[in-house]
Design a protein around this motif. Structure first.
Motif, PDB file in Angstrom:
ATOM      1  N   ILE A  47       1.009  -1.061   0.003  1.00 30.47           N
ATOM      2  CA  ILE A  47       0.118   0.224  -0.156  1.00 30.47           C
ATOM      3  C   ILE A  47       0.814   1.213  -0.008  1.00 30.47           C
ATOM      4  CG2 ILE A  47      -1.515   1.787   1.519  1.00 30.47           C
ATOM      5  CD1 ILE A  47      -2.793  -1.584   2.255  1.00 30.47           C
ATOM      6  N   TYR A  48       0.660   1.876  -0.807  1.00 30.59           N
ATOM      7  CA  TYR A  48       1.090   3.541  -0.680  1.00 30.59           C
ATOM      8  C   TYR A  48       0.665   4.618  -0.314  1.00 30.59           C
ATOM      9  CZ  TYR A  48       4.044   7.557  -2.927  1.00 30.59           C
ATOM     10  OH  TYR A  48       4.372   8.370  -3.073  1.00 30.59           O
ATOM     11  N   ILE A  49       1.105   5.301   0.764  1.00 26.10           N
ATOM     12  CA  ILE A  49      -0.082   7.055   1.258  1.00 26.10           C
ATOM     13  C   ILE A  49       0.885   7.564   1.101  1.00 26.10           C
ATOM     14  CG2 ILE A  49      -1.563   7.052   2.742  1.00 26.10           C
ATOM     15  CD1 ILE A  49      -1.347   4.263   3.940  1.00 26.10           C
ATOM     16  N   GLN A  50       0.209   9.012   0.352  1.00 23.48           N
ATOM     17  CA  GLN A  50       0.991   9.833  -0.207  1.00 23.48           C
ATOM     18  C   GLN A  50       0.114  10.588   0.778  1.00 23.48           C
ATOM     19  OE1 GLN A  50      -0.315  10.578  -4.047  1.00 23.48           O
ATOM     20  NE2 GLN A  50       1.435  10.872  -4.005  1.00 23.48           N
ATOM     21  N   PHE A  51       0.765  11.798   1.988  1.00 24.47           N
ATOM     22  CA  PHE A  51      -0.117  12.515   3.165  1.00 24.47           C
ATOM     23  C   PHE A  51       0.272  13.743   2.379  1.00 24.47           C
ATOM     24  CE2 PHE A  51       1.252   8.929   5.439  1.00 24.47           C
ATOM     25  CZ  PHE A  51      -0.324   8.544   6.035  1.00 24.47           C
ATOM     26  N   GLY A  52       0.100  14.452   3.095  1.00 24.87           N
ATOM     27  CA  GLY A  52       0.329  16.167   2.379  1.00 24.87           C
ATOM     28  C   GLY A  52       1.204  16.481   2.058  1.00 24.87           C
TER      29      GLY A  52
END
Length: 80
Positions: A47-52
Motif C-alpha cells: 500500500i502506497y499512501i501520499q500524505f500532505g
C-alpha cells in the motif's frame, strides 16, 4: 478486507472516513493501482499512501477484524 477498514484497524489513518476520502482523492494505491475505498487487500499487498508533505509504503502482513492499539503495528511492515 476493505482498504479503508484496514487503514483504520492498523491505525495508519486515524478514522475510516478519512481513509475513505484519501482513497477517493487518489492518494492511496494498492500494488501500484489507485484504490477505491472498497478495494480488497490481502497479506502480501503493498500500500502506497501520499500524505500532505510525505509518503508511506507498507506491506500488509495480516488482517484482523478487531485489534488492540498495542497489536496494530503487527498488521503491516513499513517499506519506505
Amino acid at each position: 478486507m476493505r482498504i479503508d477498514k484496514f487503514l483504520k484497524n492498523s491505525r495508519i489513518i486515524k478514522r475510516r472516513t478519512v481513509a475513505k476520502e484519501a482513497c477517493e482523492q487518489g492518494r492511496i494505491s494498492v500494488n501500484d493501482r489507485l484504490a477505491k475505498p472498497g478495494a480488497e487487500v490481502k497479506p502480501g499487498d503493498e500500500i502506497y499512501i501520499q500524505f500532505g508533505n510525505g509518503s508511506l509504503r507498507v506491506e500488509v502482513l495480516e488482517l484482523k477484524e478487531t485489534c488492540r492499539k498495542e497489536d496494530a503495528a503487527s498488521m503491516y511492515r513499513v517499506i519506505e
